[in-house]
Enzyme design. Structure first.
Site, PDB file in Angstrom:
ATOM      1  N   HIS A  85       4.292  -4.581  -1.775  1.00 56.23           N
ATOM      2  CA  HIS A  85       5.213  -4.372  -2.895  1.00 56.23           C
ATOM      3  C   HIS A  85       5.627  -2.917  -2.987  1.00 56.23           C
ATOM      4  O   HIS A  85       4.854  -2.015  -2.639  1.00 56.23           O
ATOM      5  CB  HIS A  85       4.618  -4.870  -4.217  1.00 56.23           C
ATOM      6  N   ASP A  87       7.302  -1.668  -5.924  1.00 54.12           N
ATOM      7  CA  ASP A  87       7.381  -1.182  -7.309  1.00 54.12           C
ATOM      8  C   ASP A  87       6.115  -0.392  -7.601  1.00 54.12           C
ATOM      9  O   ASP A  87       5.089  -0.578  -6.937  1.00 54.12           O
ATOM     10  CB  ASP A  87       7.536  -2.342  -8.305  1.00 54.12           C
ATOM     11  N   ASP A 116      -0.768   2.645  -3.690  1.00 57.22           N
ATOM     12  CA  ASP A 116      -0.461   1.349  -4.314  1.00 57.22           C
ATOM     13  C   ASP A 116       1.008   1.223  -4.596  1.00 57.22           C
ATOM     14  O   ASP A 116       1.466   1.592  -5.646  1.00 57.22           O
ATOM     15  CB  ASP A 116      -1.291   1.205  -5.603  1.00 57.22           C
ATOM     16  N   GLU A 150       5.300  -6.498  -8.572  1.00 59.13           N
ATOM     17  CA  GLU A 150       3.872  -6.830  -8.483  1.00 59.13           C
ATOM     18  C   GLU A 150       3.124  -6.304  -9.698  1.00 59.13           C
ATOM     19  O   GLU A 150       2.215  -6.944 -10.208  1.00 59.13           O
ATOM     20  CB  GLU A 150       3.279  -6.233  -7.202  1.00 59.13           C
ATOM     21  N   GLU A 151       3.520  -5.120 -10.160  1.00 57.93           N
ATOM     22  CA  GLU A 151       2.756  -4.453 -11.211  1.00 57.93           C
ATOM     23  C   GLU A 151       2.958  -5.085 -12.585  1.00 57.93           C
ATOM     24  O   GLU A 151       2.223  -4.799 -13.507  1.00 57.93           O
ATOM     25  CB  GLU A 151       3.116  -2.959 -11.271  1.00 57.93           C
ATOM     26  N   ASP A 174      -2.905  -4.468   0.051  1.00 59.34           N
ATOM     27  CA  ASP A 174      -2.739  -3.966  -1.317  1.00 59.34           C
ATOM     28  C   ASP A 174      -4.077  -3.912  -2.041  1.00 59.34           C
ATOM     29  O   ASP A 174      -4.142  -4.051  -3.255  1.00 59.34           O
ATOM     30  CB  ASP A 174      -1.751  -4.875  -2.072  1.00 59.34           C
TER      31      ASP A 174
END
Ligand SMILES: [Zn+2]
Length: 461
Positions: A85, A87, A116, A150-151, A174
């Site tokens: 991801h 974001d 991350d 994702e977050e 991740d």
């Protein structure tokens, strides 16, 4: 193939692309969101950056509703998915280095998303290019799937998999090395009090916590009266429990506050639940509905984190204990409500357990609702996917640590058959979501080599 040497030779390319990606401020922007930019401009720009890079490398790319996308190479029936991801979470305060620059200091690259998940994404992306350029014939398609939400709730991959093929096997860079193959189930439980408090109730209100996934670090209760010994008992209670708190009178109310220690709901034992502590104290002060409320909290959550009092406890070898975190606790004129994040072991009989608790609760003043439930995720340790990935990891690190389980959810749980694979190495500080987030550059290169060999092994035969 000497993947490590190739990765080292392509270090500049890796770092430059990572810096470019970090420079895109891909934080969710609900206010700036539109149909064309479902999560705002930044996340979409970051997705497009990756897709452009994929196109430039001569691979197939696809944008799925501006929410997610993929870069694909190779041929074959089967599909190997690499789930990443782009974001990032908001910056927060206290940074030493600019969060959206990608500055390199002492072998570390700093920036929001460095570990991350922009760094790991770039390591995996370089790995794909390395495999393509090696000319190794692939018998599977290899697809990097890129999410942009994702977050904040996985809306990206939910949409993606409504429309696109589920990979046969996959991994998500991740989380942690060596590999996470077991993720607990995550359920949101709501205990509600049946009887409304009477008008002459001493407990007027009780409030702690805003999110079920955190241990509340402060709790406050308002009382209409306290006992004669109340204030003295409270000081004694604080001393005995080595806790901080206060009791003040304001108008005709007594306000009692207790402080605890915050922690993530997947490890409630690392925190100190302020609400549970306050409830324990109040069991000696209250009667009626107020007493039923605090007694329930003290009985169910005050003795252990495993729900033993309700026979919810259960552990298994691969994922450990089932844990309960009462994260949002409220009492007002409508009675009490306790919202819990439950992390249950992979082999837990969830439906059965819920039914028997509901039965057990009939004799009490409480009901139980399951507000949401995300099933556990597990790929057996002896599966070829796990064995291959762990083997590659061991070859590059000489580290023979056991595979891991987690009570948190990783991105891999959206795959039918997928595991979390790196790229935080054992013993490394986890700086995700924190100020001065960074990725160690040597580790980034090692990870790229690991991912390249993993892709070559899994997708050619
Ligand atoms: Zn992440």
């Amino acid at each position: 193939m000497n993947w490590l040497q190739i990765a080292r030779e392509r270090k500049e390319e890796l770092l430059t692309e990572l810096q470019q990606l970090i420079q895109i401020e891909s934080v969710l922007d609900e206010e700036g969101a539109s149909e064309d930019m479902p999560f705002g401009k930044g996340p979409l720009d970051a997705l497009n950056f990756m897709l452009k890079s994929g196109e430039a490398a001569g691979m197939q790319v696809k944008n799925v509703d501006q929410m997610a996308g993929h870069i694909e190479m190779g041929e074959g029936q089967e599909l190997l998915g690499i789930l990443c991801h782009v974001d990032v979470v908001p910056v927060g305060a206290g940074w030493t280095y600019p969060p959206f620059e990608g500055r390199i200091v002492d072998g570390k690259l700093f920036g929001r998303g460095a570990i991350d998940d922009k760094g790991p994404t770039m390591a995996a992306w370089l790995a794909m290019k390395m495999v393509k350029d090696s000319g190794i014939p692939l018998t599977k398609r290899v697809r990097m799937i890129i999410g942009t939400d994702e977050e904040s709730g996985f809306r990206c991959v939910e949409r993606y998999f409504e429309k696109e093929e589920m990979p046969t096997i996959g991994f998500a860079p991740d989380a942690d090395f060596p590999l996470i193959n077991a993720e607990k189930g995550i359920a949101h439980l709501i205990f509600s009090q049946k009887n409304k408090p009477s008008a002459d109730e001493a407990l007027l209100s009780f409030a702690a916590g805003k999110r079920t996934n955190m241990v509340p670090d402060v709790a406050e209760a308002k009382l209409a009266t306290i006992s004669q010994q109340g204030a003295t008992n409270f000081q004694k209670f604080l001393l005995e429990n080595e806790a901080e708190g206060s009791l003040i009178s304001e108008g005709n109310e007594y306000i009692i506050t207790v402080k605890g220690k915050s922690a993530h709901a997947m490890e409630p034992e690392k925190g100190l639940n302020a609400a549970v502590l306050l409830a324990k104290f109040l069991t000696t002060e209250l009667t009626g509905s107020g007493l039923a409320f605090v007694q329930f909290i003290a009985d169910v959550f005050g003795k252990d984190h495993f729900g033993t009092a309700l026979q919810l406890n259960y552990r298994d070898e691969m994922s450990g204990e089932t844990t309960l975190n009462p994260g949002i606790i409220k009492f007002d004129a409508n009675g009490g409500v306790i919202e819990v994040s439950m992390r249950y072991a992979v082999t837990y009989s969830f439906e059965e357990k819920m039914t028997s608790v509901q039965q057990l609760l009939l004799k009490t003043d409480f009901t139980l609702d399951v507000a949401s439930n995300s099933a556990p995720h597990h790929v057996p340790e002896d599966d070829e996917l796990v064995q291959t990935l762990v083997g590659v990891y061991q070859k590059y690190t000489n580290d023979f640590s056991k595979v891991l389980s987690t009570g948190g959810g990783t991105y891999a749980r959206v795959l039918n058959k997928g595991v979390a694979f790196g790229m935080l190495f054992p013993g490394e500080a986890d700086v995700a979501h924190q100020k001065d987030e960074f990725v160690d550059i040597d580790n980034l290169i090692t990870a790229a080599a690991i991912y390249a060999e993993a892709i070559a092994k899994l997708a050619s035969k």
